[in-house]
Design a protein around this motif. Structure first.
Motif, short mmCIF file in Angstrom:
data_model
loop_
_atom_site.label_atom_id
_atom_site.label_comp_id
_atom_site.label_asym_id
_atom_site.label_seq_id
_atom_site.Cartn_x
_atom_site.Cartn_y
_atom_site.Cartn_z
N VAL A 141 -39.32 -3.15 3.87
CA VAL A 141 -38.27 -3.67 2.98
C VAL A 141 -38.64 -5.23 2.84
CG1 VAL A 141 -35.84 -4.16 2.75
CG2 VAL A 141 -36.72 -2.12 4.04
N PRO A 143 -38.46 -9.15 0.75
CA PRO A 143 -37.42 -10.00 0.02
C PRO A 143 -38.12 -10.57 -1.23
CG PRO A 143 -38.91 -11.22 1.51
CD PRO A 143 -39.55 -9.93 1.72
N TRP A 144 -37.44 -11.61 -2.01
CA TRP A 144 -37.76 -11.82 -3.50
C TRP A 144 -38.89 -13.05 -3.57
CZ3 TRP A 144 -36.15 -16.89 -3.55
CH2 TRP A 144 -34.81 -17.17 -2.72
N ASN A 145 -38.89 -13.84 -2.32
CA ASN A 145 -39.55 -15.23 -2.65
C ASN A 145 -40.97 -15.15 -2.96
OD1 ASN A 145 -39.83 -14.57 0.06
ND2 ASN A 145 -39.85 -16.68 0.79
N GLY A 199 -33.59 -0.86 -5.56
CA GLY A 199 -32.05 -0.97 -5.23
C GLY A 199 -31.63 -2.11 -4.38
N HIS A 200 -30.17 -2.20 -4.20
CA HIS A 200 -29.98 -3.29 -3.37
C HIS A 200 -29.96 -3.10 -1.89
CE1 HIS A 200 -28.33 -4.26 -7.38
NE2 HIS A 200 -28.06 -5.81 -6.94
N GLY A 201 -29.55 -3.71 -1.20
CA GLY A 201 -29.62 -3.59 0.22
C GLY A 201 -28.66 -2.57 0.80
N THR A 220 -39.21 -8.02 5.97
CA THR A 220 -39.06 -9.43 5.75
C THR A 220 -37.67 -9.82 5.12
OG1 THR A 220 -41.34 -9.71 5.60
CG2 THR A 220 -40.19 -11.35 4.89
N ALA A 228 -29.15 -6.16 11.07
CA ALA A 228 -28.79 -4.99 10.64
C ALA A 228 -30.05 -3.95 10.91
CB ALA A 228 -28.45 -4.90 9.48
N MET A 229 -31.21 -4.53 10.56
CA MET A 229 -32.43 -3.36 10.65
C MET A 229 -32.53 -2.92 11.99
SD MET A 229 -34.04 -2.94 7.67
CE MET A 229 -33.21 -3.29 6.19
N GLU A 243 -39.90 -10.25 9.96
CA GLU A 243 -40.29 -11.49 9.59
C GLU A 243 -38.91 -12.15 9.04
OE1 GLU A 243 -42.97 -12.97 10.16
OE2 GLU A 243 -44.18 -11.55 10.80
N LEU A 244 -38.38 -13.19 9.81
CA LEU A 244 -37.15 -13.52 9.68
C LEU A 244 -36.99 -15.09 9.00
CD1 LEU A 244 -35.22 -11.63 12.35
CD2 LEU A 244 -35.64 -10.97 9.85
N GLY A 246 -36.06 -19.20 9.23
CA GLY A 246 -36.39 -20.41 9.93
C GLY A 246 -35.67 -21.54 9.76
N CYS A 277 -39.90 -19.16 3.81
CA CYS A 277 -39.63 -18.77 5.45
C CYS A 277 -39.86 -20.22 6.06
CB CYS A 277 -39.70 -17.48 5.70
SG CYS A 277 -41.69 -17.53 5.69
N GLU A 374 -30.24 -21.86 7.67
CA GLU A 374 -31.12 -21.78 6.68
C GLU A 374 -30.71 -21.89 5.44
OE1 GLU A 374 -33.26 -18.08 5.88
OE2 GLU A 374 -35.09 -19.09 6.30
N PHE A 440 -49.27 -14.34 11.82
CA PHE A 440 -48.14 -14.85 11.42
C PHE A 440 -46.79 -14.05 11.79
CE2 PHE A 440 -44.85 -15.77 8.28
CZ PHE A 440 -44.73 -17.13 8.41
P1 NAD Z 1 -32.45 -10.46 2.26
O1 NAD Z 1 -32.38 -10.31 3.66
O2 NAD Z 1 -31.08 -10.92 1.69
O3 NAD Z 1 -33.15 -9.24 1.51
C1 NAD Z 1 -34.25 -8.64 2.20
C2 NAD Z 1 -34.45 -7.39 1.75
O4 NAD Z 1 -33.54 -6.50 2.62
C3 NAD Z 1 -34.07 -7.00 0.33
O5 NAD Z 1 -35.02 -6.04 0.02
C4 NAD Z 1 -32.57 -6.44 0.28
O6 NAD Z 1 -32.53 -5.61 -0.56
C5 NAD Z 1 -32.71 -5.91 1.83
N1 NAD Z 1 -31.35 -5.71 2.52
C6 NAD Z 1 -30.45 -6.71 2.62
N2 NAD Z 1 -29.44 -6.48 3.37
C7 NAD Z 1 -29.65 -5.11 3.96
C8 NAD Z 1 -29.07 -4.34 4.55
N3 NAD Z 1 -27.84 -4.59 5.13
N4 NAD Z 1 -29.72 -3.04 4.91
C9 NAD Z 1 -30.99 -2.76 4.34
N5 NAD Z 1 -31.72 -3.58 3.68
C10 NAD Z 1 -30.91 -4.69 3.19
O7 NAD Z 1 -33.44 -11.71 2.22
P2 NAD Z 1 -34.01 -12.42 0.83
O8 NAD Z 1 -32.60 -13.33 0.22
O9 NAD Z 1 -34.39 -11.41 -0.17
O10 NAD Z 1 -35.04 -13.34 1.22
C11 NAD Z 1 -34.79 -14.72 1.71
C12 NAD Z 1 -35.06 -14.38 3.50
O11 NAD Z 1 -36.20 -14.06 3.88
C13 NAD Z 1 -34.87 -16.03 3.97
O12 NAD Z 1 -34.03 -15.70 5.14
C14 NAD Z 1 -36.37 -16.21 4.47
O13 NAD Z 1 -36.43 -17.03 5.52
C15 NAD Z 1 -36.77 -14.92 4.62
N6 NAD Z 1 -38.20 -14.67 4.60
C16 NAD Z 1 -38.99 -14.45 5.85
C17 NAD Z 1 -40.24 -14.52 5.94
C18 NAD Z 1 -41.03 -14.46 6.93
O14 NAD Z 1 -42.21 -13.92 6.80
N7 NAD Z 1 -40.47 -14.67 8.16
C19 NAD Z 1 -40.94 -14.67 4.64
C20 NAD Z 1 -40.37 -14.82 3.46
C21 NAD Z 1 -38.94 -14.76 3.49
#
Ligand code: NAD
Length: 473
Positions: A141, A143-145, A199-201, A220, A228-229, A243-244, A246, A277, A374, A440
């Motif tokens: 799963v 993120p978008w960045n 799809g969405h979370g 990530t 939640a995961m 990977e969360l 920071g 992140c 953050e 990392f």
């Molecule tokens: P997000 O947590 O909103 O979403 C990430 C993914 O999880 C998406 O695919 C989303 O659809 C899914 N998701 C969200 N809520 C969910 C749920 N309750 N159950 C299941 N899936 C769910 O994060 P984001 O806004 O896409 O990305 C930004 C975040 O990611 C920032 O906090 C950033 O620090 C973190 N990030 C961490 C790293 C790292 O390597 N540590 C790298 C990049 C981004």
């Protein structure tokens, strides 16, 4: 979506739109996977792993497929770059070299596929050895960045180790992952080995995380979603790597080369419009050079050229989504209520697109919300300090522990500080350097486990201990 080697369109749950953050135009429509779609994808991955023999494929075969995929990524790097920029608005000057890094990571894990070994252990009267086996079905799963880079960090080691995968990309950036999936099919991976549900979370991500046949969640994203995961995984003791977020300190000592340090601070917090992140969002500056650093940072922040992310000379792109824009503007309001000293920025840019001004707050206390939470935007907090002890105390006073930067000309201080900072990565006189060969990941609430490097492959294997009674009968 890609399920069991078939391309699937929108079903009962409908579709959602992609929005270009630079033009704010809707340009794509992507299926919303429901629980039934997720179930089909997990079922396909399960069959590919348990029945169709992917787990038993010779490592050399998996390596060959990954190398073919790496070559396809290389030859499609421009298209993959463009697709991601259209989704998240990041700069071509960052995303195009990033596409090459994805291909190199793929080559690296192809190599590791063939070099994974166990150990033999001396145990009297027994022949003992360990093997490393794939875990099973992995839910990836993302993120978008940095959608494809962060997916590759999971996908390549997972496949190298013999797992099968169901990918759920961010709802902001699904199409780039679907393009990569086309290359995976073209490379010759068997049906079901890699599946993509969009799809969405909620409902898609949640259905995937809680599916009883998923053996590991590799996630990530934000710390809140990561928790939640982990809760979903705990129900069935599924493996989990996270990977969360920071709130990383970038620490400038008085003996640093100021111009280089300020360049590092700018790269740390304004690159990718702060949407990384590892953003160095807390800039700790030793008091004797505080005013000098603040002045230089502010003047250089004001010079950053905002514009089209596809233009190689642009230095500041839009933020990725309207939700992200609202979140950042919300923190500007919080900072105003907290009475912070605004040195520059603090507003939406007056131009089309989802742009905010590069922002610097001065004289910030580490207790303020903008210094603790953050923001994921181009917002730097300048925090003055006196001496190493105070720098360490402030830097470690955070729930996170992803990364830290140190700027000093003293090699002794560099080593002392690197040892004392509670962060998964420490950069000395540089910031945001990455390599596929360096592990990392985060301490504390920045995550669990490590991506990249040989450790990444270990995270996608189980260790088995074998005892053979070798004593004479
Ligand atoms: P997000 O947590 O909103 O979403 C990430 C993914 O999880 C998406 O695919 C989303 O659809 C899914 N998701 C969200 N809520 C969910 C749920 N309750 N159950 C299941 N899936 C769910 O994060 P984001 O806004 O896409 O990305 C930004 C975040 O990611 C920032 O906090 C950033 O620090 C973190 N990030 C961490 C790293 C790292 O390597 N540590 C790298 C990049 C981004």
């Amino acid at each position: 979506m890609l399920i069991d080697g078939e391309w699937i369109g929108a079903g009962g749950a409908g579709a959602f739109h992609c929005v270009d953050p630079y033009t704010e135009e809707r340009w794509g429509s992507v299926p919303q996977a429901d629980a039934a779609d997720v179930g089909r994808a997990v079922g396909a991955a399960r069959r590919a792993f348990d029945r169709d023999g992917w787990r038993e494929t010779p490592p050399a075969h998996r390596a060959a497929l990954l190398r073919r995929l790496a070559q396809l990524i290389e030859s499609s790097a421009d298209a993959l770059t463009y697709q991601q920029i259209r989704e998240n608005g990041k700069l071509v000057s960052e995303m195009r070299p990033g596409a090459d890094l994805i291909a190199r990571a793929c080559h690296y894990f192809a190599g590791l596929a063939e070099s994974t070994t166990g150990v033999t252990v001396p145990a009297q009267g027994f022949t003992t050895y360990t093997t490393r086996e794939p875990i099973g079905v992995i839910a990836a799963v993302t993120p978008w960045n940095s959608p494809l880079l962060l997916l590759g960090w999971k996908l390549f080691p997972a496949l190298a180790a013999g797992n099968t995968v169901v990918v759920k990309p961010s709802e902001v950036t699904p199409t780039s992952t679907l393009r990569l999936a086309e290359l995976i099919v073209e490379a010759g991976f068997p049906p079901g080995v890699v599946n993509v549900v969009t799809g969405h979370g909620e409902p898609t991500g949640a259905a995937l995380a809680s599916h009883p046949q998923v053996d590991k969640i590799a996630f990530t994203g934000s710390t809140a979603a990561g928790k939640a995961m982990a809760r979903a995984a705990a129900e069935r003791c599924a493996r989990v790597s996270l990977e969360l977020g920071g709130k990383s300190p970038n620490i400038v000592f008085a003996d640093a080369k100021v111009s280089a340090a300020v360049s590092g601070v700018i790269a740390g917090i304004f690159a990718a419009t702060g949407q990384t992140c590892v953003a160095g969002s807390r800039v700790l500056v030793e008091r004797p050079i505080y005013a000098e650093v603040a002045d230089l940072l502010v003047s250089r922040a004001r010079e950053l050229r905002a514009g089209d992310p596809l233009d190689w000379t642009t230095q500041l792109g839009p933020v990725a989504s309207r939700a992200q824009l609202q979140k950042i503007l919300g923190y500007f309001e919080i900072a105003r209520q907290e009475g912070l000293e605004l040195l520059t920025g603090g507003r939406r840019l007056e131009r089309p697109g989802l742009f905010v001004e590069p922002t610097v707050y001065g004289g910030v206390s580490n207790r303020c919300r903008v210094a603790r939470e953050e923001i994921f935007g181009p917002v730097a907090c300048l925090i003055p300090f006196e001496g190493e002890e105070e720098a360490v105390a402030i830097a470690n006073d955070t729930p996170f522990g992803l990364a830290a930067g140190i700027w000093t000309e003293s090699v002794r201080r560099a080593h002392r500080m690197a040892a004392r900072l509670r962060a998964g990565t420490v950069w000395v006189n540089n910031y945001r350097q990455m390599s596929y060969a360096m592990p990392f990941g985060g301490f504390r609430q920045s995550g669990i486990g490590r991506e990249l490097g040989p450790q990444a492959l270990e995270e996608f294997t189980e260790v088995k201990s074998v005892w053979i009674d070798a004593a004479a009968p």
